[in-house]
Motif scaffolding. Structure first.
Motif, short mmCIF file in Angstrom:
data_model
loop_
_atom_site.label_atom_id
_atom_site.label_comp_id
_atom_site.label_asym_id
_atom_site.label_seq_id
_atom_site.Cartn_x
_atom_site.Cartn_y
_atom_site.Cartn_z
N ILE A 1 0.84 -1.21 0.00
CA ILE A 1 0.00 0.00 0.00
C ILE A 1 0.87 1.25 0.00
CG2 ILE A 1 -1.69 1.31 1.35
CD1 ILE A 1 -2.81 -1.40 2.27
N LYS A 2 1.97 1.24 0.77
CA LYS A 2 2.87 2.40 0.78
C LYS A 2 3.55 2.59 -0.57
CE LYS A 2 4.02 2.53 5.72
NZ LYS A 2 5.11 2.37 6.71
N ALA A 3 3.89 1.48 -1.24
CA ALA A 3 4.58 1.58 -2.53
C ALA A 3 3.64 1.94 -3.66
CB ALA A 3 5.30 0.27 -2.83
N GLN A 4 2.38 1.54 -3.57
CA GLN A 4 1.41 1.79 -4.65
C GLN A 4 0.10 2.37 -4.09
OE1 GLN A 4 2.16 -2.53 -6.19
NE2 GLN A 4 1.44 -1.36 -7.97
N PRO A 5 0.15 3.52 -3.47
CA PRO A 5 -1.08 4.08 -2.89
C PRO A 5 -2.12 4.43 -3.94
CG PRO A 5 0.69 5.70 -2.82
CD PRO A 5 1.30 4.41 -3.25
N GLY A 6 -1.68 4.89 -5.11
CA GLY A 6 -2.63 5.23 -6.17
C GLY A 6 -3.37 4.01 -6.69
N ALA A 7 -2.64 2.92 -6.90
CA ALA A 7 -3.28 1.69 -7.38
C ALA A 7 -4.25 1.13 -6.34
CB ALA A 7 -2.21 0.66 -7.72
N TYR A 8 -3.88 1.24 -5.08
CA TYR A 8 -4.77 0.77 -4.00
C TYR A 8 -6.05 1.60 -3.97
CZ TYR A 8 -6.26 -0.32 0.80
OH TYR A 8 -6.98 -0.70 1.91
N ALA A 9 -5.92 2.92 -4.04
CA ALA A 9 -7.10 3.79 -4.02
C ALA A 9 -7.99 3.55 -5.24
CB ALA A 9 -6.66 5.26 -3.95
N LYS A 10 -7.38 3.35 -6.40
CA LYS A 10 -8.15 3.10 -7.61
C LYS A 10 -8.94 1.80 -7.50
CE LYS A 10 -7.68 2.37 -12.59
NZ LYS A 10 -6.73 2.22 -13.73
N THR A 11 -8.30 0.76 -6.96
CA THR A 11 -8.97 -0.53 -6.80
C THR A 11 -10.18 -0.40 -5.88
OG1 THR A 11 -6.89 -1.70 -7.14
CG2 THR A 11 -8.66 -2.91 -6.05
N ILE A 12 -10.02 0.30 -4.77
CA ILE A 12 -11.13 0.48 -3.84
C ILE A 12 -12.23 1.31 -4.47
CG2 ILE A 12 -11.78 1.44 -1.60
CD1 ILE A 12 -8.95 0.85 -0.66
N GLY A 13 -11.84 2.40 -5.14
CA GLY A 13 -12.84 3.28 -5.74
C GLY A 13 -13.70 2.58 -6.77
N GLU A 14 -13.09 1.72 -7.58
CA GLU A 14 -13.85 1.00 -8.61
C GLU A 14 -14.88 0.06 -8.00
OE1 GLU A 14 -10.82 -0.90 -10.86
OE2 GLU A 14 -10.35 0.88 -12.08
N GLU A 15 -14.58 -0.51 -6.84
CA GLU A 15 -15.51 -1.44 -6.23
C GLU A 15 -16.54 -0.74 -5.34
OE1 GLU A 15 -13.70 -4.80 -4.36
OE2 GLU A 15 -12.31 -5.17 -6.02
N VAL A 16 -16.15 0.39 -4.75
CA VAL A 16 -17.07 1.11 -3.86
C VAL A 16 -18.28 1.64 -4.61
CG1 VAL A 16 -17.29 3.25 -2.52
CG2 VAL A 16 -15.43 1.67 -2.03
N ILE A 17 -18.13 2.02 -5.88
CA ILE A 17 -19.24 2.59 -6.63
C ILE A 17 -20.17 1.52 -7.20
CG2 ILE A 17 -17.88 4.62 -7.24
CD1 ILE A 17 -17.55 3.44 -10.04
N GLU A 18 -19.82 0.25 -7.07
CA GLU A 18 -20.65 -0.81 -7.65
C GLU A 18 -22.08 -0.84 -7.13
OE1 GLU A 18 -19.27 -4.76 -8.18
OE2 GLU A 18 -17.19 -4.17 -8.50
N PRO A 19 -22.33 -0.69 -5.82
CA PRO A 19 -23.74 -0.76 -5.37
C PRO A 19 -24.60 0.38 -5.88
CG PRO A 19 -22.30 -0.10 -3.57
CD PRO A 19 -21.41 -0.54 -4.68
N PHE A 20 -23.98 1.45 -6.42
CA PHE A 20 -24.75 2.59 -6.92
C PHE A 20 -24.98 2.52 -8.43
CE2 PHE A 20 -21.77 4.38 -3.59
CZ PHE A 20 -22.64 4.12 -2.54
N THR A 21 -24.21 1.72 -9.11
CA THR A 21 -24.31 1.67 -10.56
C THR A 21 -25.08 0.47 -11.09
OG1 THR A 21 -22.16 0.53 -10.67
CG2 THR A 21 -22.14 2.94 -10.84
N LYS A 22 -25.24 -0.55 -10.26
CA LYS A 22 -25.98 -1.73 -10.71
C LYS A 22 -26.74 -2.34 -9.55
CE LYS A 22 -22.08 -4.91 -10.09
NZ LYS A 22 -21.18 -5.87 -10.77
#
Length: 645
Positions: free
Chosen positions: A351-372
């Protein structure tokens, strides 16, 4: 559904045996204690005042009854259900998920009935909807608006599914919403009320750790409301007590002061969605935790092609399962203190080495209950004809049910991969048609969340209660995804919170707050005569559910008192909207002459005794600030581990 009655009236000083509003005669006697007297009259009065919600609540019982008749004895979810049952029969803290729910099942063990567990959980679901309605009515929402906000909890088939599962989710939701109800049903919660809210939230934490940060959020809310350090401290201490007690129990059994041995392993499986060891550069002892070091199809260089995190966690060919031997309880041998700490080290480095990739992964899944719209929690129409469990898992499942109930409950051949239950015609068909007609679409849920956000952003609509509820909902939705992976089962407990936050954005503004503040600051001079000193001047907060006092101009316009004014009586405590009014006596005419009448909500049924001094306004409120806490543990797992590569 009870009525408070006073046997004796109050004299001018609040004591004596005279009638209300009349001076006491003879030697004053101590005031008679209040006694709770349940009666049919109070129940009928309660139904009349809340007839709309009462009818909707009665209708919501029907789909739950169909679920009870159509899916017996309950819904058994993968291997998680059997872990909770095993923990209830052999009471011990589980190394994967906290055992708060097992303690609840242990209390019901003498009845040997899964049907009883399901009935109690359905009653909890109805109780959550009732608490949503009660909190919103306290904040002056109309009956139809409060009922509408409770509708998703009452009729959503996935909510009914959660209630019918032998899983920890419903109990945790009930305790969490109960904590908020205790806190918000009073404008300024007392010391004991604050402590009760903390205890309930602490109890919810040892059932589902996703609510752990809310233990900190409640005292912050109380501090922002300026109710005092003692109440905020009481809420914090009371909330931490159940957690510390459970961690002490876990340390005594497993040797580590923690709630489980799984938080590091779950977080490691989350990093498999984005980790690149060429970027992370882990030390030699962590090299075998890299994605490309995993067996077979799990070793994918492209993160977009990698499998779900749970496929890494429960595959018995990965590093954590090497040199382990499973006993009668499957899938727990890898969850040791050493493996957990090792996985946590790798996850933090990733997470420290790839904070952007971690945030992107979470963001893509967090919006799922609102889009489908989710379809994973659906009642099956036809039970599986044969079990998909491995032989050792099937032996464990059947043995656990027999140990808890005394028999296999007729579900031995229905213990499939996802749900295990015995379906009964025609109720299973009715439930299938129901869940295709009534459900909560993802975009509608997203609109509810957005409405709550807009309500706390607009200053005129903002309330500290709405901020507390909305931030809490976001926390319990994001944490499980950030720690392991997204599943809609983790979103459902947030539904009542976002519904309340959205409804509070439409509450009726208190237009008398400013005149009340002016009247309080003016003191007795505003009435043109001597009187008791007024309290500290304070404006009513934007989230105050009831006006505090009347304007000074209204009191100044009152006619002069008569030659023989009646002695002033103590003001009767104002009842909350929806409280019983059957036993409220009528005020005497003499008590109304030449006195200022406190402004009360239209729904209040208790008459107000008149006094010649202004009342104090509520202290001002402020918007709270959310806090973050370390993510808790807990996640589902597939019923059968992947075969070796």
């Amino acid at each position: 559904m009870t009525t408070v009655r006073e046997d004796l009236g109050k004299g001018p000083e609040g004591t004596g045996d005279g009638q209300r509003g009349q001076p006491a005669v003879g030697t004053p006697r101590p005031q008679a204690p209040r006694r709770w007297r349940p009666s049919l009259t109070s129940f009928v009065g309660l139904f009349r005042r809340h007839w709309l919600f009462s009818l909707v609540l009665a209708v919501a019982v029907l789909p739950r009854l169909v679920a009870m008749l159509g899916f017996r004895p309950a819904m058994l979810f993968r291997l998680d259900t059997f872990d909770y049952l095993w923990g209830a029969v052999h009471l011990s803290p589980n190394v994967i998920n906290p055992s708060g729910y097992s303690l609840f099942l242990w209390l019901l063990l003498p009845f040997h009935s899964l049907v009883l567990v399901a009935v109690l959980q359905h009653l909890m679901g109805l109780g959550v909807a009732t608490m949503v309605y009660g909190v919103l009515r306290h904040y002056r929402l109309p009956a139809w608006g409060a009922t509408l906000a409770a509708t998703p909890v009452l009729f959503d088939p996935e909510q009914i599914m959660i209630e019918h599962l032998i899983m920890a989710d419903m109990l945790a939701m009930f305790l969490m919403v109960g904590a908020f109800a205790v806190l918000l049903l009073r404008d300024s919660p007392s010391l004991w009320r604050s402590a009760t809210a903390g205890v309930l939230m602490g109890a919810a934490t040892i059932v589902r750790p996703t609510v752990l940060p809310l233990i900190i959020l409640i005292p912050i809310y109380l501090l922002i409301r300026r109710v005092g350090w003692r109440r905020a401290g009481a809420a914090l201490v009371a909330g931490l007590l159940p957690v510390l007690a459970y961690m002490s129990w876990f340390a005594a059994v497993h040797g580590t002061f923690n709630m489980s041995n799984s938080n590091g392993l779950f977080l490691w499986s989350r990093t498999m969605s984005f980790a690149h060891c060429q970027v992370i550069k882990p030390p030699a002892d962590l090299q075998e935790l890299c994605p490309d070091a995993q067996p077979g199809p799990l070793a994918r260089a492209d993160p977009a092609l990698r499998r779900l995190p749970k496929r890494y966690l429960w595959n018995h060919q990965i590093w954590a399962w090497r040199n382990t031997t499973s006993g009668f309880v499957p899938d727990d041998a890898a969850f040791t203190r050493a493996n957990n700490e090792r996985a946590l080290r790798f996850a933090i480095m990733a997470i420290k080495a790839q904070p952007g990739a971690y945030a992107k992964t979470i963001g893509e899944e967090v919006i799922e209950p609102f889009t489908k719209t989710d379809n994973t929690l659906r009642f099956p129409v036809i039970a599986p004809s044969s079990s998909d469990l491995a032989p050792y898992n099937l032996r464990y499942a059947i043995g656990t049910i027999k140990a808890y109930t005394g028999s296999d409950q007729g579900v031995s051949r229905y213990l499939g991969y996802h749900f295990g239950t015995r379906t009964v015609h025609p109720y299973n068909v009715l439930m299938n048609k129901y869940q295709h007609i009534l459900h909560l679409p993802g975009p509608v849920f997203g609109l509810i969340v957005l409405t709550g956000l807009v309500g706390i952003v607009i200053p005129r609509r903002r309330s500290s209660a709405a901020v507390l509820l909305w931030v809490s909902a976001v926390i319990i939705m994001v944490l499980p995804t950030a720690e392991h992976e997204y599943t809609y089962r983790y979103v459902i407990p947030a539904v009542p919170l976002v519904c309340m936050a959205a409804a509070l954005a439409f509450r009726k503004p208190d237009r008398r707050a400013a005149p009340a503040a002016a009247a309080t600051s003016a003191g007795p001079a505003a009435v043109g005569g001597p009187g008791p000193a007024a309290g500290p001047a304070s404006a009513a907060g934007s989230d105050s559910p009831a006006p505090a006092a009347e304007s000074a101009s209204a009191r100044a316009a009152d006619p002069a008192p008569p030659a023989r004014p009646a002695p002033a009586t103590q003001a009767a405590p104002a009842t909350e909207p929806g409280s019983s009014a059957e036993s409220a006596p009528q005020a005497e005419p003499s008590a109304q002459a030449g006195s200022a009448v406190s402004a009360e909500p239209a729904t209040s049924a208790e008459p107000k005794a008149q006094a010649e001094q202004p009342t104090q306004a509520e202290p001002p409120t402020q918007a709270e600030q959310p806090t973050q806490a370390e993510p808790p543990t807990g996640a589902e797992r597939p019923a059968q581990a992947e075969p070796p590569a």
